[in-house]
Design a protein around this motif. Structure first.
Motif, PDB file in Angstrom:
ATOM      1  N   SER A  46       0.830  -1.208   0.000  1.00 21.85           N
ATOM      2  CA  SER A  46       0.000   0.000   0.000  1.00 21.85           C
ATOM      3  C   SER A  46       0.861   1.252   0.000  1.00 21.85           C
ATOM      4  O   SER A  46       0.615   2.193  -0.763  1.00 21.85           O
ATOM      5  CB  SER A  46      -0.922  -0.008   1.231  1.00 21.85           C
ATOM      6  OG  SER A  46      -1.644   1.209   1.310  1.00 21.85           O
ATOM      7  N   LYS A  47       1.880   1.264   0.837  1.00 21.91           N
ATOM      8  CA  LYS A  47       2.757   2.433   0.895  1.00 21.91           C
ATOM      9  C   LYS A  47       3.533   2.592  -0.417  1.00 21.91           C
ATOM     10  O   LYS A  47       3.771   3.713  -0.878  1.00 21.91           O
ATOM     11  CB  LYS A  47       3.709   2.301   2.083  1.00 21.91           C
ATOM     12  CG  LYS A  47       3.003   2.336   3.430  1.00 21.91           C
ATOM     13  CD  LYS A  47       3.972   2.214   4.577  1.00 21.91           C
ATOM     14  CE  LYS A  47       3.238   2.140   5.914  1.00 21.91           C
ATOM     15  NZ  LYS A  47       2.430   3.353   6.203  1.00 21.91           N
ATOM     16  N   THR A  48       3.924   1.487  -1.005  1.00 24.95           N
ATOM     17  CA  THR A  48       4.645   1.547  -2.277  1.00 24.95           C
ATOM     18  C   THR A  48       3.747   2.095  -3.382  1.00 24.95           C
ATOM     19  O   THR A  48       4.199   2.860  -4.237  1.00 24.95           O
ATOM     20  CB  THR A  48       5.150   0.143  -2.661  1.00 24.95           C
ATOM     21  OG1 THR A  48       6.040  -0.324  -1.644  1.00 24.95           O
ATOM     22  CG2 THR A  48       5.891   0.176  -3.987  1.00 24.95           C
ATOM     23  N   THR A  50       1.272   4.160  -2.959  1.00 21.11           N
ATOM     24  CA  THR A  50       0.916   5.553  -2.692  1.00 21.11           C
ATOM     25  C   THR A  50       1.900   6.523  -3.335  1.00 21.11           C
ATOM     26  O   THR A  50       1.492   7.570  -3.864  1.00 21.11           O
ATOM     27  CB  THR A  50       0.860   5.796  -1.172  1.00 21.11           C
ATOM     28  OG1 THR A  50      -0.121   4.936  -0.587  1.00 21.11           O
ATOM     29  CG2 THR A  50       0.495   7.240  -0.860  1.00 21.11           C
ATOM     30  N   TYR A 144      -3.487   4.137  -7.837  1.00 21.52           N
ATOM     31  CA  TYR A 144      -3.103   3.478  -6.574  1.00 21.52           C
ATOM     32  C   TYR A 144      -3.667   2.063  -6.523  1.00 21.52           C
ATOM     33  O   TYR A 144      -2.957   1.103  -6.167  1.00 21.52           O
ATOM     34  CB  TYR A 144      -3.614   4.307  -5.401  1.00 21.52           C
ATOM     35  CG  TYR A 144      -3.625   3.576  -4.075  1.00 21.52           C
ATOM     36  CD1 TYR A 144      -2.494   3.517  -3.269  1.00 21.52           C
ATOM     37  CD2 TYR A 144      -4.784   2.933  -3.633  1.00 21.52           C
ATOM     38  CE1 TYR A 144      -2.509   2.840  -2.058  1.00 21.52           C
ATOM     39  CE2 TYR A 144      -4.817   2.258  -2.425  1.00 21.52           C
ATOM     40  CZ  TYR A 144      -3.673   2.209  -1.648  1.00 21.52           C
ATOM     41  OH  TYR A 144      -3.686   1.522  -0.445  1.00 21.52           O
ATOM     42  N   TYR A 313      -5.511   8.615  -0.119  1.00 24.11           N
ATOM     43  CA  TYR A 313      -5.300   8.653   1.326  1.00 24.11           C
ATOM     44  C   TYR A 313      -6.396   7.897   2.066  1.00 24.11           C
ATOM     45  O   TYR A 313      -6.126   7.218   3.066  1.00 24.11           O
ATOM     46  CB  TYR A 313      -5.257  10.101   1.814  1.00 24.11           C
ATOM     47  CG  TYR A 313      -4.047  10.869   1.331  1.00 24.11           C
ATOM     48  CD1 TYR A 313      -2.854  10.212   1.044  1.00 24.11           C
ATOM     49  CD2 TYR A 313      -4.082  12.245   1.170  1.00 24.11           C
ATOM     50  CE1 TYR A 313      -1.738  10.908   0.612  1.00 24.11           C
ATOM     51  CE2 TYR A 313      -2.969  12.951   0.738  1.00 24.11           C
ATOM     52  CZ  TYR A 313      -1.803  12.283   0.459  1.00 24.11           C
ATOM     53  OH  TYR A 313      -0.692  12.979   0.032  1.00 24.11           O
ATOM     54  N   ALA A 316      -5.720   4.066   1.565  1.00 24.71           N
ATOM     55  CA  ALA A 316      -4.521   3.662   2.302  1.00 24.71           C
ATOM     56  C   ALA A 316      -4.791   3.647   3.806  1.00 24.71           C
ATOM     57  O   ALA A 316      -4.363   2.722   4.512  1.00 24.71           O
ATOM     58  CB  ALA A 316      -3.363   4.598   1.973  1.00 24.71           C
ATOM     59  N   ASP A 317      -5.518   4.649   4.304  1.00 23.59           N
ATOM     60  CA  ASP A 317      -5.835   4.688   5.733  1.00 23.59           C
ATOM     61  C   ASP A 317      -6.726   3.518   6.127  1.00 23.59           C
ATOM     62  O   ASP A 317      -6.537   2.912   7.200  1.00 23.59           O
ATOM     63  CB  ASP A 317      -6.523   6.006   6.080  1.00 23.59           C
ATOM     64  CG  ASP A 317      -5.556   7.179   6.096  1.00 23.59           C
ATOM     65  OD1 ASP A 317      -4.329   6.937   6.080  1.00 23.59           O
ATOM     66  OD2 ASP A 317      -6.019   8.331   6.119  1.00 23.59           O
ATOM     67  N   GLU A 320      -4.427   0.156   5.687  1.00 24.78           N
ATOM     68  CA  GLU A 320      -3.325   0.102   6.634  1.00 24.78           C
ATOM     69  C   GLU A 320      -3.831   0.147   8.072  1.00 24.78           C
ATOM     70  O   GLU A 320      -3.258  -0.501   8.965  1.00 24.78           O
ATOM     71  CB  GLU A 320      -2.354   1.248   6.358  1.00 24.78           C
ATOM     72  CG  GLU A 320      -1.678   1.125   4.988  1.00 24.78           C
ATOM     73  CD  GLU A 320      -0.891   2.361   4.589  1.00 24.78           C
ATOM     74  OE1 GLU A 320      -0.542   3.152   5.489  1.00 24.78           O
ATOM     75  OE2 GLU A 320      -0.637   2.529   3.379  1.00 24.78           O
ATOM     76  N   ASP A 325      -0.323  -1.272  12.989  1.00 24.18           N
ATOM     77  CA  ASP A 325       0.878  -0.462  12.763  1.00 24.18           C
ATOM     78  C   ASP A 325       2.150  -1.249  13.039  1.00 24.18           C
ATOM     79  O   ASP A 325       3.112  -0.730  13.605  1.00 24.18           O
ATOM     80  CB  ASP A 325       0.845   0.787  13.653  1.00 24.18           C
ATOM     81  CG  ASP A 325      -0.295   1.705  13.276  1.00 24.18           C
ATOM     82  OD1 ASP A 325      -0.890   2.302  14.184  1.00 24.18           O
ATOM     83  OD2 ASP A 325      -0.585   1.819  12.071  1.00 24.18           O
ATOM     84  N   ASP A 334       9.344  -2.726  -3.593  1.00 25.64           N
ATOM     85  CA  ASP A 334       9.657  -1.344  -3.929  1.00 25.64           C
ATOM     86  C   ASP A 334      10.216  -1.198  -5.328  1.00 25.64           C
ATOM     87  O   ASP A 334      10.977  -0.289  -5.610  1.00 25.64           O
ATOM     88  CB  ASP A 334      10.662  -0.772  -2.923  1.00 25.64           C
ATOM     89  CG  ASP A 334      10.064  -0.666  -1.543  1.00 25.64           C
ATOM     90  OD1 ASP A 334       8.846  -0.459  -1.454  1.00 25.64           O
ATOM     91  OD2 ASP A 334      10.811  -0.794  -0.558  1.00 25.64           O
TER      92      ASP A 334
END
Length: 346
Positions: A46-48, A50, A144, A313, A316-317, A320, A325, A334
């Motif tokens: 998910s972070k990748t 974003t 995304y 956002y 992702a929120d 995630e 966390d 990546d």
């Protein structure tokens, strides 16, 4: 012994074996530790995803801002600071003062509304035909989702998780959880498998919600700098009307516009005097407009409620947040480049 009597029972037994349903394979046992590692990789994915989506939206809004600047310089500023436009605005402010009743908007407020309309017609609407911030919101969100969906199957493969069990796991991760009806909710599995995405009710509801906030009063306006221009202009125009009174000024300006009761020489003198002040007017307008536009651009990109990345956002929120966390492990996910990302899906 009759051979036929022996063959018939054997055939019946074989037929029964062939028609009997095969038992479903037992689920492969996946340890809690393995699922924890899987969730960490989903978090990383998910972070990748974003980063390239944000890069795309930022680049696109940079182009939008460049176009806004160019049209402001080529169209709106020359129009606003022109001699006859100022005469017309003087007449409008005069009429606003004469016709105003108690409790109605002030002359500055009505001039603000008029200039807002002009700015939209001359700048924002033409630019939106080339780059529409609302479309950027949907494109960045879809981008995304596309990048995230591409990274999920390899996770199952790395941990030898059967497709059915991995799909069930993704179905337990909420991606969209809006208010009723139930179609306004979707799991991560449903989100990445939706084809086409634009037909998915939950995705459509999410984009619609962002649009409503983006056009609401809490979002402000991309042309907020017009308000300060209107206030300053109204004060200046009202000051010029004070010696003769608003009613007489209306008649005088209408006469100028109609070409009555005014000589060509007087027009020339007024135009020359106006021209000497025009550069200062243009600079004041640039300072007011560009400061507000730069601030609005930052909001249009990063505001989590109505910016062009609001959909990214939000998803992702949701994803995630549901996975916790836990510290992210180093991931081989990546490999999506963030310097020159491919264009998002249409």
């Amino acid at each position: 012994m009759n051979m036929r009597a022996l063959i018939i029972p054997v055939l019946a037994m074989l037929a029964g074996c062939a028609s009997a349903p095969k038992p479903a394979p037992a689920p492969v046992h996946i340890s809690p530790e393995t699922w924890h590692q899987v969730d960490q990789e989903i978090l990383a994915a998910s972070k990748t995803a974003t980063a390239p989506a944000r890069h795309y939206a930022t680049q696109t809004m940079d182009s939008w801002m460049d176009s806004v600047y160019k049209r402001t310089e080529s169209d709106f500023i020359p129009w606003f600071t022109g001699y006859w436009t100022q005469q017309w605005l003087t007449m409008k402010v005069s009429w606003y003062k004469v016709s105003r009743s108690k409790g109605e908007p002030s002359a500055a407020q009505r001039l603000d509304d008029y200039l807002q309309e002009q700015y939209h017609e001359r700048v924002l609407d033409p630019v939106s035909e080339e780059i529409d911030p609302e479309a950027v919101t949907a494109q960045a969100t879809a981008y995304y989702i596309q990048l995230l969906g591409q990274q999920l199957p390899p996770i199952a493969q790395r941990y030898n998780i059967p497709d059915e069990q991995f799909a069930a796991h993704l179905n337990a991760i909420p991606a969209i959880s809006l208010s009723p009806p139930p179609t306004s909710a979707a799991s991560l599995y449903q989100l990445v498998k939706a084809e086409p995405l634009t037909k998915m009710p939950a995705y459509v509801a999410l984009i619609d919600q962002i649009h409503k906030v983006a056009t609401g009063p809490e979002a402000g306006r991309p042309d907020a700098g017009i308000s300060s221009v209107a206030i300053h202009s109204s004060e200046k125009l009202e000051a010029s009307l004070a010696p003769r009174g608003a009613a007489s000024a209306v008649a005088a300006v209408v006469g100028r516009v109609a070409g009555l009761m005014i000589s060509v020489g007087t027009i020339g003198i007024g135009a020359i005097a106006h021209q000497s002040q025009r550069a200062e007017m243009e600079e004041q307008m640039r300072n007011s407009l560009y400061s507000a536009l730069n601030e609005k651009k930052r909001s249009l990109i990063d505001n989590p409620d109505f910016g062009v990345l609001a959909g990214v956002y939000y998803l992702a929120d949701q994803i995630e947040g549901s996975l916790g966390d836990a510290p992210l492990m180093p991931s081989s996910l990546d490999d999506v480049k963030t310097d020159t990302p491919p264009p998002p899906p249409p």
